[in-house]
Design a protein around this motif. Structure first.
Motif, PDB file in Angstrom:
ATOM      1  N   GLY A  84     -23.303  -2.505 -29.494  1.00 50.91           N
ATOM      2  CA  GLY A  84     -22.224  -3.030 -30.144  1.00 50.91           C
ATOM      3  C   GLY A  84     -20.849  -2.866 -31.280  1.00 50.91           C
ATOM      4  N   ARG A  85     -21.952  -1.806 -31.963  1.00 53.73           N
ATOM      5  CA  ARG A  85     -21.088  -0.642 -33.167  1.00 53.73           C
ATOM      6  C   ARG A  85     -19.745   0.068 -32.403  1.00 53.73           C
ATOM      7  NH1 ARG A  85     -21.886  -0.974 -38.035  1.00 53.73           N
ATOM      8  NH2 ARG A  85     -24.683  -1.039 -37.998  1.00 53.73           N
ATOM      9  N   GLY A  86     -20.207   1.048 -31.710  1.00 58.38           N
ATOM     10  CA  GLY A  86     -19.773   1.869 -30.602  1.00 58.38           C
ATOM     11  C   GLY A  86     -18.022   1.064 -30.295  1.00 58.38           C
ATOM     12  N   LEU A  87     -18.973   0.176 -29.350  1.00 52.31           N
ATOM     13  CA  LEU A  87     -17.020  -0.278 -28.285  1.00 52.31           C
ATOM     14  C   LEU A  87     -16.073  -0.189 -28.814  1.00 52.31           C
ATOM     15  CD1 LEU A  87     -19.130  -3.575 -27.084  1.00 52.31           C
ATOM     16  CD2 LEU A  87     -19.342  -1.153 -25.842  1.00 52.31           C
ATOM     17  N   ARG A  88     -15.951   0.051 -30.238  1.00 52.04           N
ATOM     18  CA  ARG A  88     -14.316   0.018 -30.555  1.00 52.04           C
ATOM     19  C   ARG A  88     -13.905   1.488 -30.420  1.00 52.04           C
ATOM     20  NH1 ARG A  88     -13.442  -3.109 -36.144  1.00 52.04           N
ATOM     21  NH2 ARG A  88     -14.974  -1.766 -36.546  1.00 52.04           N
ATOM     22  N   ASP A  89     -14.932   1.993 -30.071  1.00 52.36           N
ATOM     23  CA  ASP A  89     -14.287   3.614 -30.619  1.00 52.36           C
ATOM     24  C   ASP A  89     -14.473   4.197 -28.943  1.00 52.36           C
ATOM     25  OD1 ASP A  89     -13.910   3.908 -33.241  1.00 52.36           O
ATOM     26  OD2 ASP A  89     -16.399   4.156 -32.853  1.00 52.36           O
TER      27      ASP A  89
ATOM     28  N   LEU B  98     -29.854  -7.189 -35.302  1.00 46.89           N
ATOM     29  CA  LEU B  98     -29.304  -5.660 -35.309  1.00 46.89           C
ATOM     30  C   LEU B  98     -27.867  -6.123 -34.478  1.00 46.89           C
ATOM     31  CD1 LEU B  98     -32.250  -4.119 -34.550  1.00 46.89           C
ATOM     32  CD2 LEU B  98     -30.624  -3.905 -37.226  1.00 46.89           C
ATOM     33  N   PRO B  99     -27.164  -7.039 -35.058  1.00 43.48           N
ATOM     34  CA  PRO B  99     -26.186  -7.705 -33.937  1.00 43.48           C
ATOM     35  C   PRO B  99     -25.438  -6.674 -33.680  1.00 43.48           C
ATOM     36  CG  PRO B  99     -25.226  -8.600 -35.952  1.00 43.48           C
ATOM     37  CD  PRO B  99     -27.328  -8.054 -35.982  1.00 43.48           C
TER      38      PRO B  99
ATOM     39  N   GLN C 288     -26.453 -16.151 -32.606  1.00 43.44           N
ATOM     40  CA  GLN C 288     -27.921 -16.352 -31.799  1.00 43.44           C
ATOM     41  C   GLN C 288     -28.504 -15.063 -31.719  1.00 43.44           C
ATOM     42  OE1 GLN C 288     -27.757 -17.834 -28.045  1.00 43.44           O
ATOM     43  NE2 GLN C 288     -26.742 -19.426 -28.259  1.00 43.44           N
ATOM     44  N   LYS C 289     -27.792 -14.388 -32.219  1.00 41.99           N
ATOM     45  CA  LYS C 289     -28.488 -12.681 -32.377  1.00 41.99           C
ATOM     46  C   LYS C 289     -27.990 -11.934 -34.252  1.00 41.99           C
ATOM     47  CE  LYS C 289     -27.399 -12.380 -27.526  1.00 41.99           C
ATOM     48  NZ  LYS C 289     -26.971 -11.615 -26.649  1.00 41.99           N
TER      49      LYS C 289
ATOM     50  N   SER D 122     -31.374 -12.068 -23.732  1.00 45.75           N
ATOM     51  CA  SER D 122     -30.497 -10.185 -25.079  1.00 45.75           C
ATOM     52  C   SER D 122     -30.656 -10.537 -26.128  1.00 45.75           C
ATOM     53  CB  SER D 122     -29.536 -10.281 -24.498  1.00 45.75           C
ATOM     54  OG  SER D 122     -28.549  -9.117 -24.501  1.00 45.75           O
ATOM     55  N   SER D 123     -31.588  -9.283 -26.730  1.00 45.15           N
ATOM     56  CA  SER D 123     -30.965  -9.041 -27.883  1.00 45.15           C
ATOM     57  C   SER D 123     -29.265  -8.505 -28.360  1.00 45.15           C
ATOM     58  CB  SER D 123     -32.318  -8.073 -28.862  1.00 45.15           C
ATOM     59  OG  SER D 123     -31.806  -7.087 -28.216  1.00 45.15           O
ATOM     60  N   SER D 124     -28.690  -8.625 -27.772  1.00 42.00           N
ATOM     61  CA  SER D 124     -27.653  -6.973 -27.912  1.00 42.00           C
ATOM     62  C   SER D 124     -26.383  -7.697 -27.369  1.00 42.00           C
ATOM     63  CB  SER D 124     -27.850  -5.838 -27.446  1.00 42.00           C
ATOM     64  OG  SER D 124     -28.034  -6.136 -26.047  1.00 42.00           O
TER      65      SER D 124
END
Length: 376
Positions: A180-185, A120-121, A225-226, A151-153
């Motif tokens: 990581g999906r929400g970081l840009r927002d 789940l990158p 790697q993730k 770490s997985s994330s």
């Protein structure tokens, strides 16, 4: 008695065995035990001293538990990297130091146990790591040692900081999604509710010197790697850049560790230390090696990153400084093992990686026996 046996009897050696875990297949303790058994198979008169190691990744808790008298494991249930509950633990040392391991709470190896069918990158997060840190603070920890390998994330440590009271908000003032999906927002960071560091502060254990951003950064180097492909890496890089802009702390070596968790913890006020040397200091490895003749170390994959503070390189440096012969046993060799007197790869002994991973203790024992037969 044959000549080899007579030589063994006349020249007993002191052998210190200090491997890292072979991640995903065998713990450092299991590997060390197998190596000791193999060495004794060939040279029963030698003294074998076991010193399982870690560098801030998987196995760090076990290394502290094995090395520090009075250390105790404290169970904790946290939210895993894909959202499912995970039964983990942290370790309390007699001096009030709490050791918390990211691999045990938010690690890559937990994703399958979370029930995910793929990596789940963009969505894996470090919330559980922060929850375990909070549990240690609740228990009155005087100091924190934070092991962040495995770490997985790639969330910049935002999940961990969220668990500690931070708020990462979008332009509408709403919390952004974990991962990581929400970081840009992220448009605003509210750190007013973040828990204070304990009196003795917090030390980050890491074997990674990568910055947060760029071609050597968290997303580019460790994203694949993730499970991150090129498009996902681009999104993660943009998200981490947005996080840096909003938080305002400059990028620095080590900030890219654990998908940027290093950056988040540094922003909290933690300090960075070399994982291998910090663990080695706690378990007294320099003193153990000081009068050794032979030192065996190893890890699952010895590659170009192994020279950047990982266990084998650190242990080999101690061995050479003490005048001992450093030997390497690795699951696979993807780089030239410079600095070692000899090296053995389990995949070559076993006839392939799958066979070696299916029975790592068996092949580690065989590798040590082979090295012992060649020792003088």
């Amino acid at each position: 008695m044959d000549e080899d046996a007579a030589d063994t009897d006349r020249h007993p050696l002191r052998v210190v065995i200090a491997p890292d875990s072979f991640k995903g297949t065998a713990s450092a303790t299991e590997v060390a035990t197998a190596l000791a058994d193999g060495w004794r198979d060939a040279r029963p008169a030698d003294e074998a001293v076991l010193a399982p190691m870690a560098d801030g990744g998987e196995g760090t808790l076990d290394a502290f538990l094995a090395a520090v008298p009075g250390a105790s494991r404290r169970p904790v249930r946290v939210t895993g990297p894909a959202g499912a509950p995970v039964d983990a633990a942290w370790v309390l040392l007699p001096d009030g130091t709490a050791v918390v391991e990211l691999a045990a709470t938010s690690g890559l190896g937990l994703l399958a146990r979370d029930g995910s069918e793929r990596l789940l990158p963009l969505d894996a997060h470090t919330l559980g790591f922060g929850q375990a840190i909070g549990a240690a603070l609740d228990a009155g920890a005087e100091r924190l040692v934070l092991a962040i390998g495995g770490s997985s994330s790639t969330d910049g440590g935002t999940g961990a900081l969220t668990a500690l009271g931070a708020r990462f908000l979008n332009a509408a003032g709403e919390p952004v999604p974990l991962g990581g999906r929400g970081l840009r927002d992220i448009a605003e960071v509210d750190l007013s509710g973040v828990r204070a560091l304990p009196p003795g502060g917090a030390t980050i254990l890491s074997d990674v010197t990568s910055p947060l951003l760029g071609p050597l950064g968290a997303a580019t180097v460790f994203g694949p790697q993730k499970g991150a492909g090129p498009a996902e890496i681009e999104k993660l890089e943009a998200g981490l850049a947005a996080l840096l802009t909003v938080v305002g702390r400059p990028d620095s070596p080590g900030a890219g560790a654990a998908g940027g968790t290093g950056y988040g913890l540094l922003a909290w006020g933690a300090e960075l230390a070399s994982g291998a040397s910090a663990v080695g200091s706690v378990i007294g490895l320099p003193a153990l090696i000081a009068d050794a003749n032979v030192v065996i170390t190893g890890e699952g994959r010895f590659d170009s990153q192994s020279a950047a503070g990982k266990v084998p390189t650190y242990v080999a440096e101690l061995a050479r400084a003490a005048g001992a012969s450093p030997l390497l046993v690795a699951g696979s060799l993807a780089a030239d093992p410079d600095g070692f007197a000899a090296a053995v790869a389990l995949d070559r002994l076993a006839g392939g990686a799958a066979a070696a991973m299916a029975a790592p203790a068996r092949w580690a024992r065989a590798a040590a026996a082979a090295l012992a037969r060649a020792a003088r």
